[in-house]
Design a protein around this motif. Structure first.
Motif, PDB file in Angstrom:
ATOM      1  N   ASP A 186      34.026  50.469  37.981  1.00  0.00           N
ATOM      2  CA  ASP A 186      35.157  50.164  38.863  1.00  0.00           C
ATOM      3  C   ASP A 186      36.448  50.637  38.187  1.00  0.00           C
ATOM      4  O   ASP A 186      36.463  50.909  36.975  1.00  0.00           O
ATOM      5  CB  ASP A 186      35.244  48.651  39.128  1.00  0.00           C
ATOM      6  CG  ASP A 186      34.357  48.222  40.291  1.00  0.00           C
ATOM      7  OD1 ASP A 186      33.561  49.039  40.766  1.00  0.00           O
ATOM      8  OD2 ASP A 186      34.481  47.051  40.722  1.00  0.00           O
ATOM      9  N   HIS A 188      39.109  48.997  37.496  1.00  0.00           N
ATOM     10  CA  HIS A 188      39.886  47.961  36.792  1.00  0.00           C
ATOM     11  C   HIS A 188      38.982  47.281  35.786  1.00  0.00           C
ATOM     12  O   HIS A 188      38.741  46.078  35.851  1.00  0.00           O
ATOM     13  CB  HIS A 188      40.461  46.941  37.788  1.00  0.00           C
ATOM     14  CG  HIS A 188      39.518  46.730  38.950  1.00  0.00           C
ATOM     15  ND1 HIS A 188      39.739  47.289  40.180  1.00  0.00           N
ATOM     16  CD2 HIS A 188      38.322  46.095  39.029  1.00  0.00           C
ATOM     17  CE1 HIS A 188      38.728  46.980  40.990  1.00  0.00           C
ATOM     18  NE2 HIS A 188      37.849  46.252  40.303  1.00  0.00           N
ATOM     19  N   HIS A 321      35.759  43.211  33.663  1.00  0.00           N
ATOM     20  CA  HIS A 321      36.131  43.572  35.042  1.00  0.00           C
ATOM     21  C   HIS A 321      37.167  42.563  35.530  1.00  0.00           C
ATOM     22  O   HIS A 321      37.009  41.363  35.330  1.00  0.00           O
ATOM     23  CB  HIS A 321      34.870  43.532  35.918  1.00  0.00           C
ATOM     24  CG  HIS A 321      35.128  43.674  37.396  1.00  0.00           C
ATOM     25  ND1 HIS A 321      35.215  42.596  38.258  1.00  0.00           N
ATOM     26  CD2 HIS A 321      35.327  44.781  38.176  1.00  0.00           C
ATOM     27  CE1 HIS A 321      35.439  43.027  39.487  1.00  0.00           C
ATOM     28  NE2 HIS A 321      35.512  44.347  39.464  1.00  0.00           N
ATOM     29  N   ARG A 324      39.050  39.316  41.395  1.00  0.00           N
ATOM     30  CA  ARG A 324      40.126  38.926  42.307  1.00  0.00           C
ATOM     31  C   ARG A 324      39.543  38.034  43.403  1.00  0.00           C
ATOM     32  O   ARG A 324      38.355  38.077  43.673  1.00  0.00           O
ATOM     33  CB  ARG A 324      40.758  40.175  42.948  1.00  0.00           C
ATOM     34  CG  ARG A 324      41.368  41.124  41.940  1.00  0.00           C
ATOM     35  CD  ARG A 324      41.335  42.538  42.454  1.00  0.00           C
ATOM     36  NE  ARG A 324      40.019  42.908  42.951  1.00  0.00           N
ATOM     37  CZ  ARG A 324      39.679  44.120  43.293  1.00  0.00           C
ATOM     38  NH1 ARG A 324      40.538  45.099  43.220  1.00  0.00           N
ATOM     39  NH2 ARG A 324      38.457  44.374  43.736  1.00  0.00           N
TER      40      ARG A 324
END
Ligand code: LR7
Ligand code: MN
Length: 531
Positions: A186, A188, A321, A324
């Protein structure tokens, strides 16, 4: 003598002068880079990040749903704790393993987070194992988010001219990848020391395996890097949401005996894994008609297991990671609809009759046609893959498969002032609302279509008309005092009295007049079926 004195003075001056020169050149020299591949970069990081910095009044969560303020302030090559189990440090890996192509897709990612992802890869991946980093910009609003990074070492930059979603973007990256091993990340993440070696070693030694790291946590609010548990694997509930599952007792024992041992996982989280390109291709890559986000992890997981491969979490490989609470980006066709269509595509090809359990839980229109689904079914035929039955029995035996006469099952939970309370059988065979413990046997209930609510010991929720207390009795379908109805606004109504289950502050449960909006009367099941 005067001559001698003069010479001495000149000599001293000369020495001071040389010293000054040495000092000066030391301060002017560029800082030594940690990793030699970084040295050739010409990126001005400070200006790259400050171009998108928050305005003064802006909510730091507004754009990316994590704290951008803190992310922007962090060093792009900040140190993170080594979270590997100590035993991993004694492992050695074959020096001959091949290199990998790393594929990172992104859509409107925070520049600081994207840069940290890439720098962590450059810093912590031995150069000989890193063929390239393929960045696929999925039509981010600002083209420069990606373009300014193209001079970093080993970068291959691609950009979509319209939004494709992460699945087609990854496939685009795959189409140019030069290595025989693909590794996805990913945008982020921060990879940890020694992250790649065990992943590559695993898929090299077992070409039909897909290897995932343990996904460590980078906190939403503080961006602190935290180790996550070594005793989890991936699974799902019948709403087809990914969940983390505790290991079975025998798997736990295995891990405790050897903490470097790969963990078999029914599903991978989806974002970070390594796979042989040849195996990925044979499996038919991803279904390219999956849109934006979601369900591609189920597709790759189901077919890998069912068609003869395996999924492993490698405890010696760690990747952080940023988690959120919600998606930071738009779904052009709506989040719910997109996810439903994605899961349906996967379910229709891979889940056999078990797809109906998902349909019962999810509701909604299941008749919208799924274009080109036949092609996906051909993969299953060509590879002579096993049935979903087999997968459930052999790979994911702990997943409860509900019967058709069940209306709901799992925990019966109330959230009150941020605290979760679950109905539970007490030591004295009473029912109380206590703090929830996930998967605790005493807190598992099944509600049948006739309205009986039964626990694992075949006791049913009961209330008498006179005493308004809720208790447990041996289940008896003919006893009307054991019949309940799940009402709108999630209240549980006793059929004989038309009263609702209410939690008192001491944890006891009473029947009370049904109130529309009483939070002490609101209960939800983990999984509830609509028909
Ligand atoms: O339209 C899009 N285009 C993209 O390129 C939407 C997203 N993306 C990019 C995005 O910028 C990011 O780099 O795709 C990547 C994944 O998107 P996220 O970060 O929004 O996904 P996620 O972390 O919420 O969700 C997990 O499940 C997804 C299902 O489709 C993907 O498999 C993600 O890769 C996956 N993430 C992980 O597995 C990391 C561990 C988290 C957990 C659990
Ligand atoms: Mn993510």
């Amino acid at each position: 003598r005067r001559m001698k004195c003069k010479l001495k003075r000149i000599f001293t001056l000369l020495i001071v002068f040389i010293w000054l020169l040495v000092l000066l050149s030391y301060f002017q020299a560029p800082k030594v880079q940690k990793n030699t591949i970084l040295a050739s970069s010409t990126l001005d990081e400070t200006s790259y990040i400050s171009k998108t910095k928050l305005s003064e009044s802006e909510d730091p969560y507004h754009r990316h749903k994590f704290n951008q303020q803190i992310s922007d302030e962090l060093d792009s090559d900040r140190p993170i704790p080594d979270t590997r189990p100590p035993q991993c440090l004694e492992e050695s890996y074959d020096k001959r393993v091949s290199s990998t192509s790393i594929i990172i897709t992104f859509h409107n990612e925070a520049r600081s987070a994207l840069l940290r992802t890439i720098k962590s890869v450059l810093d912590r991946t031995p150069p000989r194992l890193l063929m390239e980093i393929i960045l696929v910009d999925d039509f981010s609003a600002n083209e420069k988010d990606g373009a300014l990074l193209k001079d970093l070492p080993k970068i291959v930059l691609m950009r979509n001219d319209k939004r494709e979603g992460l699945i087609r973007s990854r496939l685009k990256g795959v189409s140019v990848a030069k290595s025989s091993i693909l590794t996805f990340l990913d945008s982020h993440c921060e990879v940890n020391v020694g992250w790649i070696e065990p992943l590559l070693a695993k898929v090299e030694q077992d070409p039909l395996a897909i290897a995932s790291p343990v996904i460590d946590i980078i906190k939403t609010d503080t961006l602190e890097y935290k180790a996550s548990s070594n005793y989890l694997k991936g699974g799902f509930d019948w709403n087809m949401h990914f969940i983390w599952e505790p290991l079975l007792e025998k798997e736990m024992k295995e891990q405790k005996a050897d903490s470097t041992h790969p963990i078999s996982t029914p599903v991978i989280a989806g974002g970070v894994f390594a796979v042989q390109k040849q195996w990925f291709n044979q499996l038919g890559q991803y279904d390219s008609l999956l849109e934006i986000w979601g369900a591609e992890n189920f597709e790759i997981s189901f077919k890998t297991w069912m068609c003869g491969g395996s999924l492993k979490i490698i405890p010696c490989s760690r990747v952080g990671h940023i988690f959120r609470k919600s998606h930071p980006y738009e779904f052009p066709l709506g989040n719910g609809h997109t996810y439903l269509m994605n899961v349906r595509r996967v379910a229709e090809v891979w889940m056999d009759r078990y797809k109906r359990i998902f349909y019962r839980a999810r509701g909604g229109n299941m008749n919208e046609p799924l274009p080109r689904i036949k092609e996906r079914r051909l993969i299953r035929e060509r590879l002579k893959c096993r049935p979903f039955d087999w997968y459930l029995m052999e790979v994911y035996p702990e997943l409860r498969v509900p019967n058709v006469d069940e209306l709901a099952y799992g925990e019966i939970k109330q959230i009150y002032k941020g605290q979760s309370y679950c109905l539970s059988e007490s030591k004295t065979s009473k029912v109380l609302a206590v703090k929830c413990i996930p998967k605790d046997k005493k807190m598992q209930w099944v509600m049948s279509v006739t309205g009986m609510i039964q626990n694992e010991k075949d006791k049913c929720l009961y209330a008498s008309k006179k005493r308004k207390r809720i208790s447990l009795k041996d289940c008896d379908n003919s006893d009307f005092n054991q019949h309940w109805k799940f009402m709108i606004r999630e209240r549980l109504r006793h059929q004989a009295t038309n009263l609702c289950i209410e939690r008192k502050s001491d944890g006891s449960l009473l029947l009370a007049r049904c109130e529309n909006f009483s939070p002490q009367q609101k209960w939800s099941f983990t999984t509830k079926f609509l028909f």
